[in-house]
Design a protein around this motif. Structure first.
Motif, PDB file in Angstrom:
ATOM      1  N   ASP A   2       0.831  -1.416   0.093  1.00  0.00           N
ATOM      2  CA  ASP A   2      -0.144   0.004   0.264  1.00  0.00           C
ATOM      3  C   ASP A   2       1.010   1.586  -0.099  1.00  0.00           C
ATOM      4  O   ASP A   2       0.520   2.537  -0.029  1.00  0.00           O
ATOM      5  CB  ASP A   2      -0.638  -0.130   1.500  1.00  0.00           C
ATOM      6  CG  ASP A   2      -0.430  -0.072   2.481  1.00  0.00           C
ATOM      7  OD1 ASP A   2       1.017  -0.121   2.769  1.00  0.00           O
ATOM      8  OD2 ASP A   2      -0.820  -0.326   3.862  1.00  0.00           O
ATOM      9  N   GLY A   3       2.038   1.248  -0.232  1.00  0.00           N
ATOM     10  CA  GLY A   3       2.947   2.477  -0.155  1.00  0.00           C
ATOM     11  C   GLY A   3       3.798   2.958   0.879  1.00  0.00           C
ATOM     12  O   GLY A   3       4.336   3.410   1.693  1.00  0.00           O
ATOM     13  N   LYS A   4       3.043   2.160   2.561  1.00  0.00           N
ATOM     14  CA  LYS A   4       3.656   2.188   3.819  1.00  0.00           C
ATOM     15  C   LYS A   4       4.038   1.830   4.002  1.00  0.00           C
ATOM     16  O   LYS A   4       4.653   0.298   3.565  1.00  0.00           O
ATOM     17  CB  LYS A   4       1.819   2.073   4.398  1.00  0.00           C
ATOM     18  CG  LYS A   4       0.946   3.217   4.376  1.00  0.00           C
ATOM     19  CD  LYS A   4      -0.649   3.046   5.369  1.00  0.00           C
ATOM     20  CE  LYS A   4      -1.336   4.299   5.107  1.00  0.00           C
ATOM     21  NZ  LYS A   4      -2.409   3.894   5.702  1.00  0.00           N
ATOM     22  N   PRO A   5       5.730   1.799   4.918  1.00  0.00           N
ATOM     23  CA  PRO A   5       6.161   1.586   5.182  1.00  0.00           C
ATOM     24  C   PRO A   5       5.952   0.471   6.302  1.00  0.00           C
ATOM     25  O   PRO A   5       4.864   0.004   7.209  1.00  0.00           O
ATOM     26  CB  PRO A   5       7.024   2.199   6.649  1.00  0.00           C
ATOM     27  CG  PRO A   5       6.108   3.878   6.867  1.00  0.00           C
ATOM     28  CD  PRO A   5       4.647   3.603   5.789  1.00  0.00           C
ATOM     29  N   VAL A   6       6.983  -0.569   6.224  1.00  0.00           N
ATOM     30  CA  VAL A   6       6.483  -2.211   6.856  1.00  0.00           C
ATOM     31  C   VAL A   6       7.650  -2.068   7.347  1.00  0.00           C
ATOM     32  O   VAL A   6       9.517  -2.129   7.232  1.00  0.00           O
ATOM     33  CB  VAL A   6       6.940  -3.011   6.002  1.00  0.00           C
ATOM     34  CG1 VAL A   6       6.827  -4.241   6.903  1.00  0.00           C
ATOM     35  CG2 VAL A   6       5.252  -3.268   4.883  1.00  0.00           C
ATOM     36  N   ILE A   7       8.285  -2.362   8.524  1.00  0.00           N
ATOM     37  CA  ILE A   7       9.442  -2.238   9.783  1.00  0.00           C
ATOM     38  C   ILE A   7       9.698  -3.831   9.445  1.00  0.00           C
ATOM     39  O   ILE A   7       9.176  -4.669  10.313  1.00  0.00           O
ATOM     40  CB  ILE A   7       9.395  -2.195  11.692  1.00  0.00           C
ATOM     41  CG1 ILE A   7       7.927  -0.378  11.583  1.00  0.00           C
ATOM     42  CG2 ILE A   7      10.394  -1.741  11.976  1.00  0.00           C
ATOM     43  CD1 ILE A   7       7.716  -0.486  13.162  1.00  0.00           C
ATOM     44  N   ALA A   8      10.649  -3.759   8.895  1.00  0.00           N
ATOM     45  CA  ALA A   8      11.576  -4.901   8.738  1.00  0.00           C
ATOM     46  C   ALA A   8      12.149  -6.079   9.088  1.00  0.00           C
ATOM     47  O   ALA A   8      12.437  -6.824   8.738  1.00  0.00           O
ATOM     48  CB  ALA A   8      11.828  -4.654   7.049  1.00  0.00           C
TER      49      ALA A   8
END
Length: 62
Positions: free
Chosen positions: A31-37
């Motif tokens: 969705d273009g939002k950041p994911v804490i990877a």
């Protein structure tokens, strides 16, 4: 160690946190939002907090 929290209701998916993180902790989600990877790589510098115009990110030392 640091805990990163993202308020996705506030996040505008502008990618500022993704682009500015020196430790490359975030990936871009579908969705273009950041994911804490990679939370274990967080330096606690709070650059992501500073660049987020929505104030959607907090970093807390654990």
């Amino acid at each position: 160690m640091f805990e990163i929290t993202i308020d996705y209701d506030k996040c505008a998916a502008d990618g500022e946190c993704i682009d500015s993180c020196p430790a490359q902790v975030f990936d871009e989600g579908e969705d273009g939002k950041p994911v804490i990877a990679r939370p274990e790589d967080c330096l606690g510098c709070e650059t992501c907090v500073e660049v987020c115009p929505e104030g959607a990110i907090t970093v807390t030392e654990m």
